[in-house]
Design an enzyme around this catalytic site. Structure first.
Site, PDB file in Angstrom:
ATOM      1  CG  ASN A  14     -50.394  -1.005 -13.176  1.00 46.28           C
ATOM      2  OD1 ASN A  14     -50.494  -1.849 -12.293  1.00 46.28           O
ATOM      3  ND2 ASN A  14     -50.944   0.196 -13.059  1.00 46.28           N
ATOM      4  CB  CYS A  72     -52.835   0.229  -8.218  1.00 47.76           C
ATOM      5  SG  CYS A  72     -53.217   0.070  -9.977  1.00 47.76           S
ATOM      6  CG  HIS A  90     -48.397   0.180  -8.088  1.00 43.68           C
ATOM      7  ND1 HIS A  90     -48.776  -1.072  -8.520  1.00 43.68           N
ATOM      8  CD2 HIS A  90     -49.128   1.078  -8.808  1.00 43.68           C
ATOM      9  CE1 HIS A  90     -49.693  -0.944  -9.466  1.00 43.68           C
ATOM     10  NE2 HIS A  90     -49.920   0.349  -9.656  1.00 43.68           N
TER      11      HIS A  90
END
Length: 332
Positions: A286, A116, A256
């Site tokens: 996500n 990520c 994020h």
């Protein structure tokens, strides 16, 4: 000659049409909308359902969106960096194919994988190339088809992830705008807490690995959450301190989008008011490498030339970091 800094000068995005809502997930696994929303902040996520289409499809769409809006000639692009955890296939780099398909015939290209944190690390790469003076236009794409590696019988992971792509163009700037500072971290302690067991060189694909469902993402949610909260908050606070930034100086937090509670904890440590925190996790979940550029695309109208942006991300491995960037343009 003034110092060269690397500025973002254009953004683009692509989101698949199919919506997987919390209500639909209720019929697939033992969960409910209230439980998901309370713990993650996610209401829905998008999935790329079309057969035979992978990460490159979304990356190409996001790049084409950027090219169309900025009216740049793709032949002028020097480099394409493809930030992704879900490449189309092993060995053949997805970014190389994407560059060719968008007409960036004079660019070299490669993939970058840091879970990520891939896009955040890619920003560091792109900036270094620009600051070297050798390259003028670098296209950084963050794209992931997480639905291709998610087990939709595992309620610990299937509620979290979605598919999407975002792209930014980095160019030289001589006004002091663009990337100002970075603080990037990694720690191999995270190797066992967020991973896919099979498909790599240690455990190649076999009948047994498929039958054992070892090609899907495994996440120890509580452990990852603990490390993510402390990691993202720490680096974001430190990069503010290192650059003598107060909470009044920071215009936007670009965090994020993994979990709303992690985003809130980071903002709290930075002393930021809620209106300075850009959030779209409720819409997309996500999207791994795509979360940061999707935020820039969704909120491009809010960003003003000279604004101070703090980027922050945390990913498997573990990988994490924060970047301080001054926004370089007003949307026309």
């Amino acid at each position: 000659m003034n110092k060269i800094t690397a500025a973002i000068t254009a953004v683009g995005a692509y989101i698949p049409e199919f919506v997987l809502s919390n209500q639909v997930l209720e019929s697939m696994v033992e969960t409910n909308d209230e439980w998901i929303t309370t713990r993650t902040g996610i209401k829905e996520r998008r999935l790329l359902k079309e057969k035979g289409k992978g990460t490159s499809f979304m990356a190409i769409k996001a790049a084409q969106d950027l090219i169309s809006k900025s009216k740049i000639n793709p032949k002028e692009i020097d480099l394409v960096i493809m930030a992704t955890t879900t490449p189309d296939m092993p060995v053949a780099a997805t970014g190389v194919y994407v560059a060719t398909q968008i007409g960036a015939v004079n660019a070299f290209a490669y993939d970058l994988q840091a879970a990520c944190s891939s896009f955040l690390y890619g920003m560091s790469n792109a900036a270094a190339y620009i600051e070297s003076g050798r390259y003028k236009k670098i296209l950084l794409i963050g794209a992931d088809k997480m639905s291709s590696i998610i087990d939709y019988t595992d309620r610990a992971t299937c509620i979290i992830f979605g598919d999407g792509a975002g792209a930014v163009l980095f160019e030289p700037n001589f006004e002091g705008l663009g990337l100002q500072d970075e603080l990037l971290k990694s720690d191999g302690i995270g190797r066992e807490y967020l991973k896919i067991d099979a498909g790599g060189s240690i455990l190649p694909p076999s009948k047994e690995t498929v039958e054992n469902r070892q090609h899907f993402v495994f996440q120890d949610g509580k452990t990852v959450f603990k490390y993510a909260v402390s990691g993202m908050a720490d680096v974001s606070e430190k990069i503010m301190e290192r650059n003598n930034l107060t909470n009044d100086d920071v215009d936007w937090l670009i965090a994020h989008q993994a979990n709303k509670r992690i985003i809130d904890a980071t903002a709290s440590r930075m002393g930021l008011d809620e209106e300075k925190v850009l959030v779209n996790i409720h819409r997309y979940g996500n999207t791994t490498s795509a979360t940061l550029p999707l935020l820039l695309s969704d909120f491009e109208n809010k960003l003003k030339k000279g604004d101070n942006l703090i980027f922050a991300a945390f990913g498997g491995g573990f990988t994490w970091g924060s970047i301080y960037l001054k926004w370089a343009y007003n949307k026309q």
